[in-house]
Motif scaffolding. Sequence first.
Motif, PDB file in Angstrom:
ATOM      1  N   ASP A   6      22.433  47.874  16.371  1.00 56.33           N
ATOM      2  CA  ASP A   6      22.186  49.124  15.674  1.00 56.33           C
ATOM      3  C   ASP A   6      23.152  49.394  14.528  1.00 56.33           C
ATOM      4  N   LYS A  24      15.333  51.911  16.436  1.00 56.94           N
ATOM      5  CA  LYS A  24      14.835  52.740  15.331  1.00 56.94           C
ATOM      6  C   LYS A  24      15.925  53.490  14.578  1.00 56.94           C
ATOM      7  N   ASN A  25      16.971  53.879  15.260  1.00 62.12           N
ATOM      8  CA  ASN A  25      18.017  54.661  14.622  1.00 62.12           C
ATOM      9  C   ASN A  25      19.173  53.793  14.133  1.00 62.12           C
ATOM     10  N   GLU A  28      20.456  51.078   8.105  1.00 61.65           N
ATOM     11  CA  GLU A  28      19.369  50.582   7.259  1.00 61.65           C
ATOM     12  C   GLU A  28      19.448  49.071   7.029  1.00 61.65           C
ATOM     13  N   CYS A  40      14.446  53.832  19.736  1.00 60.41           N
ATOM     14  CA  CYS A  40      15.858  54.136  19.481  1.00 60.41           C
ATOM     15  C   CYS A  40      16.696  54.046  20.762  1.00 60.41           C
ATOM     16  N   ASN A  42      18.728  56.121  21.926  1.00 64.17           N
ATOM     17  CA  ASN A  42      18.752  57.381  22.675  1.00 64.17           C
ATOM     18  C   ASN A  42      17.598  57.479  23.674  1.00 64.17           C
TER      19      ASN A  42
END
Length: 56
Positions: A6, A24-25, A28, A40, A42
């Motif tokens: 991540d 997803k988080n 970039e 993500c 989370n």
Amino acid sequence: MVCFGDNLNYLPMFEVADEKYAVKNAHEIVLNIADKIIECNNNNGVARYLKSVLQG
């Protein structure tokens, strides 16, 4: 080798991995390098992905 990441500290591992998954988080840059983007962290993205693969 399969890896999940991540943030930028995962880039060296992504360079040698056969399959690269970013949550997803993720940062970039990590998202752009990843082979696939998963849920993500989370929302337990890595665990959910592994569960889906292992259950067939």
